[in-house]
Design a protein around this motif. Sequence first.
Motif, short mmCIF file in Angstrom:
data_model
loop_
_atom_site.label_atom_id
_atom_site.label_comp_id
_atom_site.label_asym_id
_atom_site.label_seq_id
_atom_site.Cartn_x
_atom_site.Cartn_y
_atom_site.Cartn_z
N THR A 120 11.74 7.46 -7.13
CA THR A 120 11.49 7.97 -5.78
C THR A 120 12.70 8.75 -5.30
O THR A 120 13.83 8.25 -5.35
N ALA A 150 14.26 -0.13 2.00
CA ALA A 150 13.11 -1.03 2.09
C ALA A 150 11.91 -0.44 1.36
O ALA A 150 11.19 -1.15 0.64
N GLY A 151 11.71 0.86 1.53
CA GLY A 151 10.62 1.53 0.81
C GLY A 151 10.82 1.50 -0.70
O GLY A 151 9.86 1.33 -1.47
N LEU A 202 12.29 -0.87 -2.37
CA LEU A 202 11.97 -2.22 -2.82
C LEU A 202 10.46 -2.44 -2.86
O LEU A 202 9.94 -3.12 -3.76
N GLU A 203 9.74 -1.88 -1.91
CA GLU A 203 8.28 -1.96 -1.95
C GLU A 203 7.75 -1.34 -3.23
O GLU A 203 6.83 -1.86 -3.88
N THR A 204 8.35 -0.22 -3.64
CA THR A 204 7.94 0.45 -4.87
C THR A 204 8.23 -0.42 -6.09
O THR A 204 7.39 -0.55 -6.99
N ILE A 250 8.48 -3.69 -6.22
CA ILE A 250 7.57 -4.83 -6.21
C ILE A 250 6.19 -4.42 -6.72
O ILE A 250 5.56 -5.13 -7.51
N ALA A 251 5.72 -3.25 -6.29
CA ALA A 251 4.41 -2.76 -6.72
C ALA A 251 4.38 -2.47 -8.21
O ALA A 251 3.33 -2.61 -8.86
N LYS A 309 10.40 -12.10 -6.33
CA LYS A 309 10.76 -10.81 -5.74
C LYS A 309 12.07 -10.30 -6.36
O LYS A 309 12.83 -11.07 -6.95
N ARG A 334 13.73 -6.85 6.73
CA ARG A 334 12.53 -6.99 5.88
C ARG A 334 12.74 -8.14 4.88
O ARG A 334 12.83 -7.91 3.67
N GLU A 390 10.86 -10.29 3.61
CA GLU A 390 9.78 -10.55 2.66
C GLU A 390 9.91 -9.74 1.37
O GLU A 390 9.21 -10.01 0.38
N LEU A 391 10.80 -8.75 1.35
CA LEU A 391 10.94 -7.88 0.18
C LEU A 391 11.95 -8.40 -0.83
O LEU A 391 12.06 -7.83 -1.92
#
Length: 738
Positions: free
Chosen positions: A61, A147-148, A150-152, A154-155, A163, A183, A185-186
Amino acid sequence: MPKQSAIPTLPTFADAYAYSLDAWQRSVLFLDVMRQRGAQYEEHRTQTAPNVLEFEARLVTDGRTLARPVNYALVSIVPPEGVSIDASKRPFVVVDPRAGHGPGIGGFKADSEIGVAMKAGHPCYFIGFLPDPVPGQTIEDIALAEAGFLETVIARHPDADGKPCVIGNCQAGWAVMIVAALRPELFGPVIIAGAPLSYWAGVNGQNPMRYSGGLLGGSWLTALTGDLGAGIFDGAWLVQNFENQNPANTLWSKQYNLYSKIDTEAARYLGFERWWGGHVTLNAEEMQFIVDELFIGNKLATGEIRTSDGTAIDLRNIKSPIVVFCSKGDNITPPQQALDWILDLYDSVDEIRAYGQTIVYTVHETVGHLGIFVSAGVARKEHGEFASNIDLIDVLPPGLYEAVLTPGADVFEGRELLSGEWLMRCEARTLDDIRALGGNDIEDERRFATAAKLSEVNLSLYRTYLQPAIKAAVTPPVAEAMRSMHPLRLQYALFGPDNPFMAWTAALAEQVRQNREPAASNNPFVAWQETLSQQVVDGLDAWRRMAEQASEQTFHAIYGAPTLQAALGIDTTTDQSPRRAAKSLLHRELVDARIADLKSRMAQGSTCEALARALIFVGMARGGADERGLEAVRRLRQAHSDARQLELAEFKAVLREQYFMLLINEDAALAALPELLPSDVEERRSAFAALREVLDASGSVTGLASERLQRVATLFRLDSEPPVSITTGKAVRNRKAS
């Protein structure tokens, strides 16, 4: 007869000739390395995305494409040949510091944070940055981008057993903590290495860098530097601050070490200089935030920093384990700055537990600041153990622990359960153990609070009277010209390819290498050279100590003055610190509700909960846990199909619930234990054998732990009829183990 002392040998003409030839050859080779350094600097500077990663990376990213664009990027690390990655293991994400240097230091060598994580089978990612910021980007924008990212991650790893573990080095440490607070939860475990979080902390006479902001009059100089850069803050000034902390190394030792070992040291020197000279820039607004809110304001640990929508950044929101790695040899981020945020946030370990936080720290005795995330020895030992035992850290009950590493060769019981060359044990600690490292008293706190207040006044005066004129006079071309004239950049350029007087060095250096004649190690002139070098180092160190003492005394005299403190509104009538994290009545109510819920469920569960409760009860007497116990649990899970169904996150939740039940009411929790067990005596014996196997894995069960184990054996009723319910008085029905 008494032994006669050796008579020193006078140098001969041959010694003088050999040394003179050697010195001349070393001088030529030294200049050639300086030429290579300059060329390397120019080549690195012209790259679009320069870094010093040892590993191949693939872009995932680009932060410049986000809704709030930033100059950060997420890349995945390609495992080198021979390294196998386990898709079921949690990914590791290394975030590099943006403190004047370019990215890559976390993967600078094969034995690095990234390297040891991949050797342990974890997928790895890296968050780095480009040399120039996106116009208008802020620290908050970067936090949202991370944060974005880390979302990537995790996905991309839906089957991972947990995590991501996120490593934040130096300045990236506080940035990662901010994201984790916003955040939670990430995040899996968070490892912060050499990261300052309590910026005023230190020990008198040892940590002078913390006085710099006050001695310069506060952050107005940061604003001036940003304005002289036409809105851009030159990271070379940050690097200069690091170098000023050790003038002996900066002005002499680094270069002398290369000169004296020119035949073997060039590659290592050039490799490090490639990163050290990779200066980057920040937006002036970013740097102003860092100085005002963190280094001078010291607002992070007290929850005084807010996002643009008013959200308070409270580090107590972090739910994942926090691993703090620091060193007594670090003069940039001493242990007090790395750990005293715990004292700012919590009054006791019980309060840490009430927030459900697990904090693990380890203090190295000697390694310097850069060695924390550059040294191959540190990577193989400390970071290697963290990577191999990250699941142990993740399942530790809430509280404060110190990670203690013991050589594997000294371990005799359960050695086959070790994952590496060291045994990592997490031993329970209290806040007094943090205080024992040293720190500020109330007078120190008032002095720093006074400096922070004066900084606000001076910044307002600068912005009112000087800033408009500076901004009008400095255009982007003028700012760029001033950046190119920075002393740190000039030292590379003067020896670089643009200097025609360096053109002859390459050819002459090649001739020297072909005819190299180093002087013998016992040459008297070599010994005199070493003596002279040591005298230079001693002199510079003495000057540094004198300057540090003067700066500390000046800071104390100015900001300790009662008149100045009174004028700036500092309360000197109480013994309370001028800054403390606010307490939350809502959190207290939530804790009370949670306690009531756990009390109501003490007799609910099955064999899994019973084993977890018994394991924690006995383990608490040992004062900690080590990797052998968790490895034994892991092998038991693999051997029993029912246990394999329990994922790591569920196992962690069970352990935490049972731990809290024991803390709330130990007697009631133990009294309810028989109700969780199956009625069949053979099943109870099998469960107790599994418990004993896990406990024995960490060494012999002795002392208080042995007494507790005997009490548990009684509760398991291994040779009697089914246990009787304490609530119904009836025999407990058979329950299937989880």
